[in-house]
Design a protein around this motif. Structure first.
Motif: not given
Lengths: 100, 207
Positions: A13-35
């Motif tokens: 029943d949770d409403p959809i949270d439309h706010s965007e999560h600003e990516m942290e640098e470590w998250e950006r690097q995890v994303d890249a490392l995965n690639g």
């Protein structure tokens, strides 16, 4: 009872949270490392998913997106013998020391 | 920072350190270099909804291109210079019409046509959207402020690790004679996922 990740039609029943999560640098690097690991043939999307889907319900629901990826990446790297969790623990201790 | 439920705080500190440790070990062991990682990060950053909008606006403007795009999206992407890596999951373009409105989800995870429109928005990855959209798609559309005529059939397409979907929104009325560049401005990220419609031409400044 569907598995933890199988969310289609799961009561919610949770409403959809439309706010965007600003990516942290470590998250950006995890994303890249995965690639990078994908390009080197060390993991594919199905393996990452299988690892994420093996998390227990409480962990699955409490971790943020790239936190789940990080937990999954550790499982896969350890599983493949690329590194051990002890090595990661030791490196974390060194990094913490460096932050002081 | 914690108000969005994105887990900032203790979890973030714990996992960011473990991620940094794994990265350092991979580099020490010669599995990859820091340059590999930063080059990949820049490559991922370079993809955005504007790329998808450009492709889909071209499909609005050129009916022959649209046919090719719907029949074989990857070949049509390549015509415009978007070369998908070999390891990229297959992407299909699905058209919204007066009769059928399609919306994409990944109920199992967060599969998304990243190779064309970049990383998914936060809500796409969250449990609320993934759970509700297949049970009550019209309710979800309302949450996004999207109104459809009663008679329009709504289809929800579930993505997977191997198959991802890009929605070609319906071209709004009153856009005849607009340039492709202008048309692309009407195509939002939400409209390419199907939770929104393309913007009305009045909503963008004319230049």
């Amino acid at each position: 009872m569907p598995k933890v990740h199988d969310r289609g039609g799961w009561p919610n029943d949770d409403p959809i949270d439309h706010s965007e999560h600003e990516m942290e640098e470590w998250e950006r690097q995890v994303d890249a490392l995965n690639g990078v690991l994908g390009d080197k043939g060390l993991k594919n999307t199905d393996q990452l998913r299988r690892a994420i889907e093996s998390l227990d319900l409480a962990t699955y629901e409490s971790l943020a997106y790239y936190e789940k990826w990080t937990a999954a990446m550790e499982m896969l790297l350890v599983e493949q013998g690329i590194m051990t969790s002890e090595e990661i623990d030791a490196k974390v201790a060194v990094l913490k020391e460096g932050q002081k | 920072m914690a108000e969005n439920g994105h887990g900032h705080g203790d979890n973030a500190e714990y996992y960011s350190l473990r991620a940094a440790a794994m990265q350092a070990l991979l580099i020490e062991k010669g599995v990859c270099t820091l340059d590999d990682i930063m080059t990949m990060a820049d490559k991922i950053d370079s993809r955005s909804p504007e790329d998808g909008a450009k492709i889909l606006a071209h499909a609005w403007a050129d009916p022959e291109y649209k046919k090719r795009l719907l029949a074989n999206a990857e070949a049509a992407f390549l015509e415009l210079g978007y070369d998908l890596p070999e390891t990229s999951p297959k992407i299909t373009v699905v058209e919204n019409t007066d009769e059928v409105h399609n919306m994409a989800v990944c109920t199992l995870c967060s599969c998304f046509p990243r190779a064309i429109i970049g990383r998914p928005p936060a809500w796409y990855k969250e449990l609320a959207y993934r759970s509700k959209v297949v049970a009550d798609p019209r309710g979800v559309l309302q949450e996004f402020g999207t109104e459809l005529d009663e008679g329009v059939q709504v289809r929800v397409i579930d993505s997977s690790a191997d198959y991802r979907y890009l929605i070609l929104p319906k071209r709004p009325a009153g856009t005849e004679g607009m340039s492709e560049e202008q048309l692309a401005k009407l195509i939002t990220q939400e409209s390419m996922i199907g939770v929104g419609l393309a913007l009305a031409p009045e909503s963008i400044p004319t230049s």
